[in-house]
Design a protein around this motif. Structure first.
Motif, mmCIF file in Angstrom:
data_model
loop_
_atom_site.group_PDB
_atom_site.id
_atom_site.type_symbol
_atom_site.label_atom_id
_atom_site.label_comp_id
_atom_site.label_asym_id
_atom_site.label_seq_id
_atom_site.Cartn_x
_atom_site.Cartn_y
_atom_site.Cartn_z
ATOM 1 N N ILE A 129 0.636 -1.158 0.000
ATOM 2 C CA ILE A 129 -0.046 0.151 -0.068
ATOM 3 C C ILE A 129 0.866 1.099 -0.106
ATOM 4 C CG2 ILE A 129 -1.805 1.021 1.199
ATOM 5 C CD1 ILE A 129 -2.588 -1.554 0.141
ATOM 6 N N TYR A 130 0.768 1.972 -0.998
ATOM 7 C CA TYR A 130 1.751 3.140 -1.402
ATOM 8 C C TYR A 130 1.363 3.971 -2.503
ATOM 9 C CZ TYR A 130 4.461 0.515 -4.612
ATOM 10 O OH TYR A 130 4.703 -0.167 -5.877
ATOM 11 N N HIS A 131 1.975 5.202 -2.695
ATOM 12 C CA HIS A 131 1.917 6.116 -3.663
ATOM 13 C C HIS A 131 3.282 6.187 -4.188
ATOM 14 C CE1 HIS A 131 -2.048 8.447 -2.776
ATOM 15 N NE2 HIS A 131 -2.179 7.002 -3.169
ATOM 16 N N MET A 132 3.618 5.946 -5.340
ATOM 17 C CA MET A 132 5.144 6.210 -5.782
ATOM 18 C C MET A 132 5.238 6.573 -7.260
ATOM 19 S SD MET A 132 8.449 3.489 -5.304
ATOM 20 C CE MET A 132 9.979 3.987 -5.786
ATOM 21 N N GLN A 237 16.036 6.260 -2.361
ATOM 22 C CA GLN A 237 15.461 6.694 -1.050
ATOM 23 C C GLN A 237 14.110 7.042 -1.233
ATOM 24 O OE1 GLN A 237 17.368 6.678 2.129
ATOM 25 N NE2 GLN A 237 14.966 6.496 2.760
ATOM 26 N N PHE A 238 13.269 6.277 -0.668
ATOM 27 C CA PHE A 238 11.762 6.552 -0.881
ATOM 28 C C PHE A 238 11.356 7.253 0.297
ATOM 29 C CE2 PHE A 238 7.100 5.500 0.076
ATOM 30 C CZ PHE A 238 6.590 6.010 -0.894
ATOM 31 N N GLU A 239 10.505 8.403 0.358
ATOM 32 C CA GLU A 239 10.016 8.934 1.367
ATOM 33 C C GLU A 239 8.327 9.145 1.282
ATOM 34 O OE1 GLU A 239 11.995 12.922 1.713
ATOM 35 O OE2 GLU A 239 13.791 11.960 2.098
ATOM 36 N N GLY A 240 7.810 8.543 2.240
ATOM 37 C CA GLY A 240 6.210 8.680 2.140
ATOM 38 C C GLY A 240 5.847 7.438 2.769
ATOM 39 N N TYR A 241 4.534 7.320 2.777
ATOM 40 C CA TYR A 241 3.778 6.163 3.399
ATOM 41 C C TYR A 241 4.041 4.856 2.467
ATOM 42 C CZ TYR A 241 0.210 3.121 5.708
ATOM 43 O OH TYR A 241 -0.244 1.953 6.217
ATOM 44 N N TRP A 242 4.519 3.711 2.932
ATOM 45 C CA TRP A 242 4.300 2.454 2.569
ATOM 46 C C TRP A 242 4.192 1.293 3.506
ATOM 47 C CZ3 TRP A 242 7.922 -1.706 3.290
ATOM 48 C CH2 TRP A 242 7.886 -2.784 2.311
ATOM 49 N N LYS A 243 3.504 0.509 3.067
ATOM 50 C CA LYS A 243 3.158 -0.817 3.957
ATOM 51 C C LYS A 243 2.901 -2.212 3.320
ATOM 52 C CE LYS A 243 1.636 -1.552 8.528
ATOM 53 N NZ LYS A 243 2.267 -0.915 9.766
ATOM 54 N N ASP A 244 3.882 -2.956 3.884
ATOM 55 C CA ASP A 244 3.698 -4.310 3.286
ATOM 56 C C ASP A 244 2.559 -5.017 4.175
ATOM 57 O OD1 ASP A 244 4.118 -7.277 2.698
ATOM 58 O OD2 ASP A 244 6.089 -7.301 3.265
ATOM 59 N N VAL A 245 1.381 -5.404 3.651
ATOM 60 C CA VAL A 245 0.424 -5.837 4.259
ATOM 61 C C VAL A 245 0.219 -7.321 4.051
ATOM 62 C CG1 VAL A 245 -1.163 -4.025 4.158
ATOM 63 C CG2 VAL A 245 -1.144 -5.365 2.273
ATOM 64 N N GLY A 246 1.493 -8.005 4.267
ATOM 65 C CA GLY A 246 1.491 -9.612 4.159
ATOM 66 C C GLY A 246 1.182 -10.148 5.531
ATOM 67 N N THR A 247 0.723 -9.619 6.768
ATOM 68 C CA THR A 247 0.350 -10.237 7.762
ATOM 69 C C THR A 247 -1.031 -9.636 8.111
ATOM 70 O OG1 THR A 247 1.393 -9.056 9.478
ATOM 71 C CG2 THR A 247 2.733 -10.607 8.410
ATOM 72 N N ASP A 260 -5.445 8.456 10.065
ATOM 73 C CA ASP A 260 -4.594 9.595 10.296
ATOM 74 C C ASP A 260 -4.939 10.596 9.260
ATOM 75 O OD1 ASP A 260 -2.208 11.190 10.204
ATOM 76 O OD2 ASP A 260 -0.943 9.769 11.505
ATOM 77 N N LYS A 261 -5.061 11.801 9.746
ATOM 78 C CA LYS A 261 -5.375 13.011 8.922
ATOM 79 C C LYS A 261 -4.290 13.249 7.826
ATOM 80 C CE LYS A 261 -8.140 15.650 11.917
ATOM 81 N NZ LYS A 261 -8.325 16.983 12.727
ATOM 82 N N ASP A 262 -2.824 13.039 8.097
ATOM 83 C CA ASP A 262 -1.973 12.890 7.095
ATOM 84 C C ASP A 262 -1.901 11.814 6.246
ATOM 85 O OD1 ASP A 262 -1.127 15.393 8.423
ATOM 86 O OD2 ASP A 262 0.158 14.377 9.734
ATOM 87 N N LEU A 263 -2.448 10.691 6.495
ATOM 88 C CA LEU A 263 -2.580 9.769 5.659
ATOM 89 C C LEU A 263 -3.782 9.421 4.872
ATOM 90 C CD1 LEU A 263 -0.746 7.171 7.879
ATOM 91 C CD2 LEU A 263 0.382 8.455 6.018
ATOM 92 N N LYS A 265 -5.147 11.210 2.941
ATOM 93 C CA LYS A 265 -4.986 11.486 1.518
ATOM 94 C C LYS A 265 -4.340 10.239 0.553
ATOM 95 C CE LYS A 265 -0.093 13.475 1.969
ATOM 96 N NZ LYS A 265 0.395 14.641 2.193
ATOM 97 N N LEU A 266 -4.005 9.418 1.171
ATOM 98 C CA LEU A 266 -3.703 7.975 0.202
ATOM 99 C C LEU A 266 -4.728 7.828 -0.593
ATOM 100 C CD1 LEU A 266 -0.929 6.252 0.530
ATOM 101 C CD2 LEU A 266 -2.393 4.600 1.740
ATOM 102 N N LEU A 267 -5.963 7.958 0.033
ATOM 103 C CA LEU A 267 -6.922 7.509 -0.855
ATOM 104 C C LEU A 267 -7.950 8.493 -1.549
ATOM 105 C CD1 LEU A 267 -8.713 4.654 1.553
ATOM 106 C CD2 LEU A 267 -7.055 4.381 -0.350
ATOM 107 N N SER A 268 -7.450 9.861 -1.215
ATOM 108 C CA SER A 268 -8.157 10.932 -1.661
ATOM 109 C C SER A 268 -7.444 12.006 -2.458
ATOM 110 C CB SER A 268 -9.139 11.814 -0.384
ATOM 111 O OG SER A 268 -8.061 12.138 0.585
ATOM 112 N N ASN A 269 -6.120 11.628 -2.538
ATOM 113 C CA ASN A 269 -5.239 12.553 -3.413
ATOM 114 C C ASN A 269 -5.753 12.681 -4.825
ATOM 115 O OD1 ASN A 269 -3.281 14.077 -4.439
ATOM 116 N ND2 ASN A 269 -1.639 12.932 -3.530
ATOM 117 N N LYS A 270 -6.003 13.817 -5.216
ATOM 118 C CA LYS A 270 -6.618 14.035 -6.551
ATOM 119 C C LYS A 270 -5.579 14.134 -7.630
ATOM 120 C CE LYS A 270 -11.079 16.327 -5.411
ATOM 121 N NZ LYS A 270 -11.981 17.466 -5.544
ATOM 122 N N ASP A 271 -4.472 14.389 -6.949
ATOM 123 C CA ASP A 271 -3.220 14.342 -8.040
ATOM 124 C C ASP A 271 -2.542 13.214 -8.326
ATOM 125 O OD1 ASP A 271 -3.350 17.186 -8.291
ATOM 126 O OD2 ASP A 271 -2.291 17.713 -6.450
#
Length: 337
Positions: A129-132, A237-247, A260-263, A265-271
């Motif tokens: 789960i991430y934007h890159m 070097q990646f900077e941002g949210y990244w999650k391995d959802v393997g468990t 989390d308000k800062d996160l 936008k992971l689903l609502s970022n129009k850009d």
């Protein structure tokens, strides 16, 4: 038709650590965030990064995954000259040979890659789960004259045994690699996202295919061998949210992170939109006496009870009097308890 870069999306893992969630479902097809599937993030990253030639390698319980991705229309990958191609070992290989490792999966699809005569191959996973922006990673790869570029992120020290751990100098040139070390001396983790110079990678894949004692895996075999041969490996070097959802735990945590308000936008970022196949389920129905707090409710759910810090898959019914707390529900009926 020649393409500068071909993307190979690995989506065939069994996902045993997700337990019953993947009993009859490929991990990349597991629902996430209310209306998405996990693979939607990687495919949307491809679209947003202008990576339009994508081979999706499937294997375990692929039917729901194949139905979801189709010909790639939600991600604008239903194209005539490139676009999305589903690569199953039972279709692409004579005799129906299974993929026996991440590197072996690429090896068994060399003909597909060669059809585009690429300079580079981007290898990604369908269960994060991430934007890159993969194009930015490709630009660094070219600027450093790298043979391989590996996307990395700093992880908590307690989690280092779950990842391939890298050591890099001040110029990001990698000088050591440890696959899931017991006592790590670095917390710079590989994200399982690689860019290779294709001609060089092809040589290593074919050599590895001849080794009977190899696991045919990028982390265990290909990358350590390249490093030992003094090839040019660089970290991105990646900077941002990244999650391995393997468990189960990380899958639940990723959903809770969305509050989390800062996160959010992971689903609502129009850009940087996340696209998905349209759901055929009706909207959620939350009854008058229901209580829902900090939870993700998928389409088709009917809720009459109390839910806190939980995730409900599609079409789950929560009866009046039922109480669900810090849980993941995939069954079709939750009764009083």
């Amino acid at each position: 038709m020649k393409k500068e870069c071909v993307t190979m999306l690995l989506a065939g893992g069994v996902g045993k650590r997700l337990g019953l969630l993947t009993k009859n479902l490929a991990k990349p097809a597991v629902p996430f965030g209310g209306r998405y599937r996990i693979i939607d993030f990687a495919l949307s990253n491809c679209l947003n990064s202008h990576m339009y030639t994508v081979g999706v390698l499937t294997q375990y319980s692929p039917l729901a995954l194949h139905k979801h991705i189709g010909v790639g229309k939600p991600w604008d990958l239903d194209r005539l000259d490139d676009g999305l191609t589903t690569l199953s070992p039972f279709i692409e290989n004579e005799g129906g040979n299974w993929y026996h490792g991440t590197a072996d999966a690429i090896t068994k699809n060399i003909k597909y890659i060669e059809g585009y005569d690429p300079d580079y191959v981007l290898v990604i996973s369908g269960d994060h789960i991430y934007h890159m922006d993969y194009d930015k990673m490709l630009q660094q790869h070219k600027e450093t004259n790298a043979d391989v570029t590996i996307s990395v992120i700093e992880v908590p020290w307690k989690d280092t045994s779950r990842f391939g751990i890298l050591h890099a100098d001040e110029n990001l040139r990698i000088n050591a690699f440890e696959e899931k070390p017991t006592n790590a001396t670095s917390n710079l983790a590989s994200m399982g996202i690689y860019i290779f110079n294709w001609k060089l990678l092809k040589e290593y894949l074919l050599q590895d295919a001849e080794l009977e004692d190899s696991d045919h895996d990028f982390g265990k075999n290909i990358l350590p061998t390249m490093l030992a041969d003094h090839q040019e490996l660089y970290a991105y070097q990646f900077e941002g949210y990244w999650k391995d959802v393997g468990t189960i735990q990380s899958y639940w945590e990723a959903h809770m992170d969305l509050f989390d308000k800062d996160l959010a936008k992971l689903l609502s970022n129009k850009d940087w939109s996340i696209y998905s196949h349209d759901s055929q389920f009706p909207a959620q129905l939350i009854e008058e006496n229901a209580v829902v707090h900090r939870s993700l409710i998928n389409n088709g759910c009917i809720v009459s009870g109390k839910i806190d810090s939980s995730v409900l898959f599609e079409n789950v019914v929560v009866g009046e009097g039922a109480k669900i707390n810090q849980s993941i529900y995939y069954s079709s009926w939750c009764t009083d308890r």
